[in-house]
Design an enzyme around this catalytic site. Sequence first.
Site, PDB file in Angstrom:
ATOM      1  N   ARG A   1       0.827  -1.211   0.000  1.00  0.00           N
ATOM      2  CA  ARG A   1       0.000   0.000   0.000  1.00  0.00           C
ATOM      3  C   ARG A   1       0.861   1.260   0.000  1.00  0.00           C
ATOM      4  O   ARG A   1       0.442   2.296  -0.516  1.00  0.00           O
ATOM      5  CB  ARG A   1      -0.985  -0.037   1.169  1.00  0.00           C
ATOM      6  CG  ARG A   1      -2.171  -0.942   0.905  1.00  0.00           C
ATOM      7  CD  ARG A   1      -2.973  -1.189   2.141  1.00  0.00           C
ATOM      8  NE  ARG A   1      -2.502  -2.342   2.883  1.00  0.00           N
ATOM      9  CZ  ARG A   1      -2.678  -2.528   4.185  1.00  0.00           C
ATOM     10  NH1 ARG A   1      -3.284  -1.609   4.890  1.00  0.00           N
ATOM     11  NH2 ARG A   1      -2.224  -3.619   4.761  1.00  0.00           N
TER      12      ARG A   1
ATOM     13  N   GLU B   1       1.189  -6.379  12.974  1.00  0.00           N
ATOM     14  CA  GLU B   1      -0.009  -6.603  13.803  1.00  0.00           C
ATOM     15  C   GLU B   1      -0.588  -7.991  13.568  1.00  0.00           C
ATOM     16  O   GLU B   1      -1.140  -8.592  14.474  1.00  0.00           O
ATOM     17  CB  GLU B   1      -1.063  -5.517  13.505  1.00  0.00           C
ATOM     18  CG  GLU B   1      -2.223  -5.532  14.490  1.00  0.00           C
ATOM     19  CD  GLU B   1      -3.343  -4.552  14.148  1.00  0.00           C
ATOM     20  OE1 GLU B   1      -3.287  -3.911  13.086  1.00  0.00           O
ATOM     21  OE2 GLU B   1      -4.277  -4.459  14.953  1.00  0.00           O
TER      22      GLU B   1
HETATM   23  O1  LIG Z   1       3.228  -1.218  12.001  1.00  0.00           O
HETATM   24  P1  LIG Z   1       3.025  -2.646  11.572  1.00  0.00           P
HETATM   25  O2  LIG Z   1       2.429  -3.486  12.653  1.00  0.00           O
HETATM   26  O3  LIG Z   1       4.260  -3.244  11.018  1.00  0.00           O
HETATM   27  O4  LIG Z   1       1.931  -2.650  10.433  1.00  0.00           O
HETATM   28  C1  LIG Z   1       1.887  -1.717   9.387  1.00  0.00           C
HETATM   29  C2  LIG Z   1       2.050  -2.384   8.059  1.00  0.00           C
HETATM   30  O5  LIG Z   1       1.008  -3.341   7.848  1.00  0.00           O
HETATM   31  C3  LIG Z   1       0.452  -3.149   6.563  1.00  0.00           C
HETATM   32  O6  LIG Z   1       1.176  -3.812   5.571  1.00  0.00           O
HETATM   33  P2  LIG Z   1       1.018  -5.344   5.172  1.00  0.00           P
HETATM   34  O7  LIG Z   1       2.234  -6.065   5.625  1.00  0.00           O
HETATM   35  O8  LIG Z   1      -0.306  -5.851   5.620  1.00  0.00           O
HETATM   36  O9  LIG Z   1       1.171  -5.307   3.620  1.00  0.00           O
HETATM   37  P3  LIG Z   1       0.351  -4.816   2.351  1.00  0.00           P
HETATM   38  O10 LIG Z   1       0.553  -3.328   2.243  1.00  0.00           O
HETATM   39  O11 LIG Z   1       1.052  -5.570   1.306  1.00  0.00           O
HETATM   40  O12 LIG Z   1      -1.099  -5.175   2.514  1.00  0.00           O
HETATM   41  C4  LIG Z   1       0.585  -1.658   6.348  1.00  0.00           C
HETATM   42  O13 LIG Z   1       0.490  -1.317   4.978  1.00  0.00           O
HETATM   43  C5  LIG Z   1       1.932  -1.363   6.943  1.00  0.00           C
HETATM   44  O14 LIG Z   1       2.978  -1.583   6.016  1.00  0.00           O
HETATM   45  N1  LIG Z   2      -5.427  -2.579  11.366  1.00  0.00           N
HETATM   46  C1  LIG Z   2      -4.754  -2.421  10.226  1.00  0.00           C
HETATM   47  N2  LIG Z   2      -5.396  -1.985   9.118  1.00  0.00           N
HETATM   48  C2  LIG Z   2      -4.702  -1.817   7.954  1.00  0.00           C
HETATM   49  N3  LIG Z   2      -3.410  -2.066   7.836  1.00  0.00           N
HETATM   50  C3  LIG Z   2      -2.754  -2.503   8.913  1.00  0.00           C
HETATM   51  N4  LIG Z   2      -1.462  -2.826   9.094  1.00  0.00           N
HETATM   52  C4  LIG Z   2      -1.313  -3.223  10.364  1.00  0.00           C
HETATM   53  N5  LIG Z   2      -2.462  -3.155  11.036  1.00  0.00           N
HETATM   54  C5  LIG Z   2      -3.382  -2.704  10.141  1.00  0.00           C
END
Ligand SMILES: O=P(O)(O)OC[C@H]1O[C@H](OP(=O)(O)OP(=O)(O)O)[C@H](O)[C@@H]1O
Ligand SMILES: Nc1ncnc2[nH]cnc12
Length: 201
Positions: A89, A126
């Site tokens: 994202r 998370e």
């Molecule tokens: O602070 P954190 O606990 O590390 O979480 C935040 C991360 O989680 C999500 O990414 P995700 O790994 O789900 O990847 P995506 O963007 O590919 O969906 C979001 O886009 C952040 O990069």
């Molecule tokens: N609650 C949440 N929603 C979207 N992106 C996330 N990445 C980590 N936690 C998330």
Amino acid sequence: MTTIEPAETTIGPAGTGTTTSGLSAAGTTAADVLRAHIRDVADFPQPGVVFKDITPLLGTPAAFTVVINELATTAGGYGATVVAAIEARGFLLAAPVAYRTGVGVVPIRKQGKLPGETVSRTYDLEYGTATLEVQADAFQPGDRVLLVDDVLATGGTAAAATELVRASGAEVVGLAVLMELTFLAGRDRLAPLAISSIMEV
Ligand SMILES: O=P(O)(O)OC[C@H]1O[C@H](OP(=O)(O)OP(=O)(O)O)[C@H](O)[C@@H]1O
Ligand SMILES: Nc1ncnc2[nH]cnc12
């Protein structure tokens, strides 16, 4: 550098007067615009997680413009010379921010996607575990790197990305996100890194 001002665009219900400047006469902020374009999805991707879905924002050009301009202002404020985009994202945000700011963008990708020599870090987030990588020659000495992502939750992703940039020989000047899930204390984990979030949850 060429300065490009986007055309002022009205968003929201007709007559509310909200514009791409991020502020309306009624005092609507970028945070207000963002909040109105985030969808909460309960129990995704696993039970107990309230997923912050940014697809309504991405699908609303005027709102997206407000948010990108806000992030670009942040990038300028940090004096960033390059923007680092965190898959996936973060890519959707960092590329237009880099374009708007007039700097380059470096992809920080999930494992196995980048060719050539890479630096990698495995981390917890998370809802799981992942590995991020960056190309070893992605940054130039003296680069001032702004990390861009959509959500700061536990801070695991941003911590790993910060380590990667530093291991590549560049300076991380800050992290810019759309939203910060304050109850997960990612900011504390990343201290003393400068963090800018448009909205807090
Ligand atoms: O602070 P954190 O606990 O590390 O979480 C935040 C991360 O989680 C999500 O990414 P995700 O790994 O789900 O990847 P995506 O963007 O590919 O969906 C979001 O886009 C952040 O990069
Ligand atoms: N609650 C949440 N929603 C979207 N992106 C996330 N990445 C980590 N936690 C998330």
